[in-house]
Motif scaffolding. Structure first.
Motif, PDB file in Angstrom:
ATOM      1  N   LEU A 116       1.268  -9.795   1.288  1.00 26.74           N
ATOM      2  CA  LEU A 116       1.380  -8.346   1.425  1.00 26.74           C
ATOM      3  C   LEU A 116       0.006  -7.703   1.551  1.00 26.74           C
ATOM      4  O   LEU A 116      -0.165  -6.720   2.286  1.00 26.74           O
ATOM      5  N   SER A 117      -0.995  -8.238   0.858  1.00 26.47           N
ATOM      6  CA  SER A 117      -2.361  -7.724   1.004  1.00 26.47           C
ATOM      7  C   SER A 117      -2.881  -7.958   2.414  1.00 26.47           C
ATOM      8  O   SER A 117      -3.569  -7.105   2.985  1.00 26.47           O
ATOM      9  N   GLU A 124      -4.796  -5.565  -2.921  1.00 27.23           N
ATOM     10  CA  GLU A 124      -4.082  -4.779  -3.928  1.00 27.23           C
ATOM     11  C   GLU A 124      -3.558  -5.740  -5.000  1.00 27.23           C
ATOM     12  O   GLU A 124      -3.904  -6.913  -5.015  1.00 27.23           O
ATOM     13  N   TYR A 125      -2.757  -5.203  -5.904  1.00 31.75           N
ATOM     14  CA  TYR A 125      -2.068  -6.005  -6.924  1.00 31.75           C
ATOM     15  C   TYR A 125      -3.059  -6.828  -7.745  1.00 31.75           C
ATOM     16  O   TYR A 125      -2.945  -8.048  -7.869  1.00 31.75           O
ATOM     17  N   GLN A 184     -22.335  -6.263  -9.535  1.00 29.67           N
ATOM     18  CA  GLN A 184     -22.485  -4.941  -8.943  1.00 29.67           C
ATOM     19  C   GLN A 184     -22.668  -5.027  -7.433  1.00 29.67           C
ATOM     20  O   GLN A 184     -22.301  -4.111  -6.699  1.00 29.67           O
ATOM     21  N   ASN A 185     -23.258  -6.131  -6.952  1.00 26.95           N
ATOM     22  CA  ASN A 185     -23.506  -6.277  -5.526  1.00 26.95           C
ATOM     23  C   ASN A 185     -22.344  -6.918  -4.791  1.00 26.95           C
ATOM     24  O   ASN A 185     -22.406  -7.103  -3.583  1.00 26.95           O
ATOM     25  N   SER A 186     -21.302  -7.287  -5.484  1.00 28.32           N
ATOM     26  CA  SER A 186     -20.151  -7.919  -4.846  1.00 28.32           C
ATOM     27  C   SER A 186     -19.228  -6.863  -4.269  1.00 28.32           C
ATOM     28  O   SER A 186     -19.365  -5.683  -4.536  1.00 28.32           O
ATOM     29  N   PHE A 187     -18.257  -7.321  -3.462  1.00 28.85           N
ATOM     30  CA  PHE A 187     -17.357  -6.357  -2.843  1.00 28.85           C
ATOM     31  C   PHE A 187     -16.310  -5.892  -3.845  1.00 28.85           C
ATOM     32  O   PHE A 187     -16.101  -6.499  -4.893  1.00 28.85           O
ATOM     33  N   ARG A 188     -15.656  -4.798  -3.505  1.00 28.55           N
ATOM     34  CA  ARG A 188     -14.885  -4.048  -4.486  1.00 28.55           C
ATOM     35  C   ARG A 188     -13.787  -4.857  -5.180  1.00 28.55           C
ATOM     36  O   ARG A 188     -13.600  -4.710  -6.394  1.00 28.55           O
TER      37      ARG A 188
END
Length: 851
Positions: A116-117, A124-125, A184-188
């Motif tokens: 689904l993502s 998500e999830y 902190q430098n990684s993706f969300r």
């Protein structure tokens, strides 16, 4: 029946049996749906300068904060049940450490969420990866030197070592050991996983402790019930009152704080209501022997309900199938959601059994590797098509048909070959004809083509979101009334309600008409927290006349600064102003004429600005008549303005531009004959047309149409030019909704707003406190972490009940307290093992095993 109100569970009557865990998950799932129905995810608390942007300093929360904090308790409950169930399963099943079993559980948890993502194009999830992390942690610790899992002391020392690792990783600031901040430098998505897992990093481990002490807790409560009634009531009452006191302190303390402050304390105190619920739920035999069958049935699909609720509820609440009747609509959406969850659950189980046969290690690993390779190839292909600009309906259809045929034929060939070779004595060999092989793919292609043709002729592509944001109207609505009245009587939705309401008061509310376009774009009232998340880390510059200044004040109010533009606001009217909210900067530059706007834009440092909002035109006519400026010179100035806006709005600058057209003029209310002659609504309409003709409106990303939200309220303009704050607030909401179409939110900025920097989330002294409490649970054999010792009978203390509680279990499992002797001979079959291995484990009753 499975959906009866009350259902006997004899002979499994002990604490936290399988039916109770299912019932608990069902209750949490139902509470989640009700929470989302009431817009729990978007009804946020108002933030102001003192306790909003820097909310860590806030100590008191609103009712919305309490609901949000309870939501975190529900997530911790799920993770507690996950740790409890998986630990119980591994403890009572010696053959459950196989890689096929582990892959099956990981597939069960993540299959639906992963695909689904991929479909929706974003991760998500996030609870699913956290559940996976907890499961792998339990599997590793139970698999490591599993021969000591039945030793009274060594097993608990091993678990205490895991607790120490959790303390070091999550409660100590280990970021200082690295040269740069990796998290902190990684993706969300990695950052979100870190934040969510930190908020609940002790929940699953608490479930582990309760699982290994559950036989003792069950035996203790049954021995108490074998005593006389008075002794039984007094002993249980002491434990219950102690737990109630702890819950009361937690309720009036951490629970009432703002959601930001609660994020800090929840990992350490969120277990209190969980333990109190378990004890109250099992306080007497009647409570343990019965459960609510409807909730138990719902609990089987808790994972699917969690995943699908993201799609059943949007930012406006429920998906509207029955507009104007929200409760009926909620009932329909809930039924569809539960039905879809049930179907998705069965599909996941079937796919899991097909791809990952649990008792065939080599085949399971081979299928898993093939699946990963195939999905990776399709993902790379999709990214390549997107990069090359070749994404279209035809391309996707062709690839879908080809890959579908190949997948179908591969599955058919493999399954048919396995079936044919499974029985060497099969006398009749059936050879499938070519027509039989080709027919299913041809039928599938035909259905696909017909469905695509019907969709193409029956639907038209909606306009881009933002193009219709100005289309709305004002309706007289009492904000205290149900939103269903807004649908039924005005055919509108998403009105902007005031903070307070009165049963006898009816206000004009800005609404967007209820149609497919507006529902697609999800136009709605944007709360202050939502606006802050959207604009954090950005600089917004507004240039223009007094109308733009009023819009500037409205944007400040939308940030939670409710005094902006009021009597207490000391900001000069005809001068520049700048306001800072966290890492967001709002700046206003006074420029009443088009030439002034051009001059201000030239001095603007575009590299330090993320959004430009300009507007004017009302004072052009008045000053033209005063200075006798010829019309051609005015047109040249507007042409320069259009060029300046176009240069700023170039794609390379990454700075969207918004043009604010002059609001409607109340000609009769103008205070002089000169203004009524030069600034009439007819004259200003000529200016609007001139701006459009000379390319001002076509040079920007979005046009905020002033007349759209002022035309119906023109009689309220007290001086013919300006309006009340609520009118400009509607314009600000139109602008904020349109931002979704032309302004991309920085993931890093949004994350910075939610929580402090990594490493500063943990509180070491609270972690040490919890580590001491964990030692009580481990080495004093108490699943309630010391509360069980309030029983005034030393012979019934948990440490004295260990041998009696675990002796029959070790005998049945044919193990000693130190060494594993034989494989599991549990009477539970494979079906029960599959049930046990679901997302949040369902522990079978240890007492029933002893029986």
């Amino acid at each position: 029946s499975n959906i009866g109100v009350i259902h006997d569970v004899k002979p499994e009557e002990d604490i936290l049996n399988r039916y109770q865990t299912l019932e608990w998950k069902g209750f949490l799932s139902a509470a989640l749906l009700i929470y989302q129905y009431n817009n729990g995810g978007i009804h946020q608390d108002s933030l102001n300068n003192e306790d909003g942007i820097n909310a860590e300093n806030g100590s008191s929360g609103s009712r919305a904060d309490v609901y949000a904090n309870l939501y975190k308790v529900a997530v911790s409950s799920f993770l507690f049940l996950s740790g409890y169930g998986h630990t119980s399963y591994f403890y009572y099943h010696h053959d459950s450490y196989r890689m096929s079993h582990v892959l099956g559980i990981i597939c069960r948890i993540n299959l639906s969420a992963f695909f689904l993502s991929l479909v929706i194009g974003k991760v998500e999830y996030m609870v699913c990866p956290v559940i996976t992390y907890c499961f792998l942690m339990i599997w590793i610790v139970m698999r490591f030197h599993r021969s000591i899992n039945y030793d009274k002391l060594l097993f608990r020392l091993k678990l205490f070592g895991l607790a120490t690792c959790i303390f070091v990783v999550w409660d100590c600031d280990i970021s200082k050991a690295f040269s740069h901040n990796v998290m902190q430098n990684s993706f969300r998505p990695v950052w979100e996983w870190y934040c969510l897992s930190h908020a609940h990093h002790w929940a699953a481990f608490m479930g582990i402790i309760f699982a290994i002490n559950q036989p003792i807790a069950s035996l203790q409560i049954r021995k108490l019930e074998s005593l006389d009634i008075l002794t039984n009531v007094v002993a249980k009452g002491l434990i219950f009152m102690a737990l109630s006191a702890a819950v009361m302190i937690w309720t009036v303390g951490p629970l009432q704080t703002s959601r930001f402050a609660y994020n800090i304390s929840h990992p350490y105190f969120g277990i209190i209501p969980v333990l109190a619920y378990i004890y109250l739920r099992n306080i007497c035999g009647a409570m343990r022997e019965h459960h609510i069958g409807m909730l138990s049935s719902l609990g089987k699909y808790s994972l699917e309900v969690y995943i699908l609720h993201y799609h059943a509820f949007n930012d406006n609440g429920c998906i509207a199938f029955i507009p104007g009747y929200p409760r009926c609509n909620f009932a329909l959406v809930s039924m569809l959601l539960l039905f879809s969850a049930r179907v998705l659950h069965h599909l996941t189980v079937v796919i899991r059994l097909m791809l990952l046969p649990e008792k065939e290690e080599s085949k399971c690993i081979q299928h898993a590797s093939s699946t990963v390779v195939g999905v990776t190839i399709l993902f790379v292909l999709a990214r390549t098509l997107s990069w090359a600009g070749m994404v279209s309906v035809g391309t996707i259809s062709t690839i879908t048909i080809v890959c579908g045929i190949l997948l179908y034929q591969t599955v058919v060939d493999m399954t048919w070959a396995e079936y044919r070779d499974s029985d060497p004595d099969l006398s009749i060999k059936i050879d499938e004809s070519n027509a039989a092989k080709v027919s299913p793919p041809l039928i599938g292609i035909s259905v696909f083509v017909i469905a695509w043709c019907v969709w193409s002729f029956s639907s038209s592509a909606p306009q881009p979101c933002g193009a219709t944001a100005n289309v709305g109207n004002w309706v007289p609505v009492n904000p205290c009334l149900s939103r269903g009245k807004l649908h039924r009587e005005f055919h509108a939705t998403n009105y902007i309600a005031p903070d307070e309401c009165s049963e006898s008061r009816t206000n004009l509310q800005w609404t967007w008409p209820e149609n497919s376009q507006h529902m697609h774009c999800r136009y709605r009232f944007r709360s202050d927290i939502e606006v802050q998340q959207k604009l954090q880390g950005k600089k917004v510059v507004l240039i223009g006349d007094s109308s733009v200044r009023s819009l500037f004040q409205s944007l400040r109010r939308s940030m939670g600064d409710h005094n902006a533009g009021g009597y207490e606001d000391t900001t000069p009217s005809h001068s520049d102003a700048i306001k800072t909210y966290g890492s967001l900067t709002l700046e206003y530059k006074w420029a009443p004429l088009s030439m002034d706007i051009v001059t201000k834009i030239k001095g603007l440092k575009t590299k330090k600005c993320h959004l430009l909002i300009a507007g004017g035109g009302r004072w052009e006519k008045l000053h033209v008549s005063v200075t006798d400026e010829d019309p051609q010179s005015q047109r040249n100035t507007i042409t320069k303005l259009a060029k300046s806006l176009s240069e700023v709005n170039m794609p390379g600058n990454h700075m969207p531009v918004v043009w604010f057209t002059p609001p409607t003029i109340n000609t009769r209310a103008l205070n002089s004959d000169e203004k009524r002659d030069q600034m009439s609504e007819e004259s200003i309409e000529e200016m609007r047309q001139m701006y459009e003709e000379l390319g001002v409106t076509s040079s920007v990303s979005f046009v905020l149409d002033g007349p759209s939200f002022t035309r119906e309220r023109v009689t309220e303009s007290f001086d013919g030019v300006h309006y009340e704050q609520s009118t400009y607030d509607a314009g600000a909401q139109i602008l904020l909704n349109a931002m979704d179409s032309f302004m991309v939110t920085s993931n890093n900025a949004a994350v910075d707003f939610y929580l402090p920097k990594p490493g500063s989330l943990g509180i070491p002294y609270l972690g040490l406190m919890l580590l001491c409490i964990i030692m009580i649970g481990l080495f004093f054999f108490d699943g309630y972490f010391g509360f069980s010792y309030l029983v005034p009978f030393p012979s019934l203390s948990p440490v004295e009940l260990f041998e009696e509680a675990y002796g029959p279990i070790f005998k049945r499992l044919k193990v000693s307290q130190k060494y594993e002797k034989a494989p599991d001979t549990s009477p539970y079959d494979g079906g029960d093992r599959h049930e046990m291995a679901e997302l949040i484990g369902r522990s079978s009753s240890s007492l029933s095993r002893r029986r």
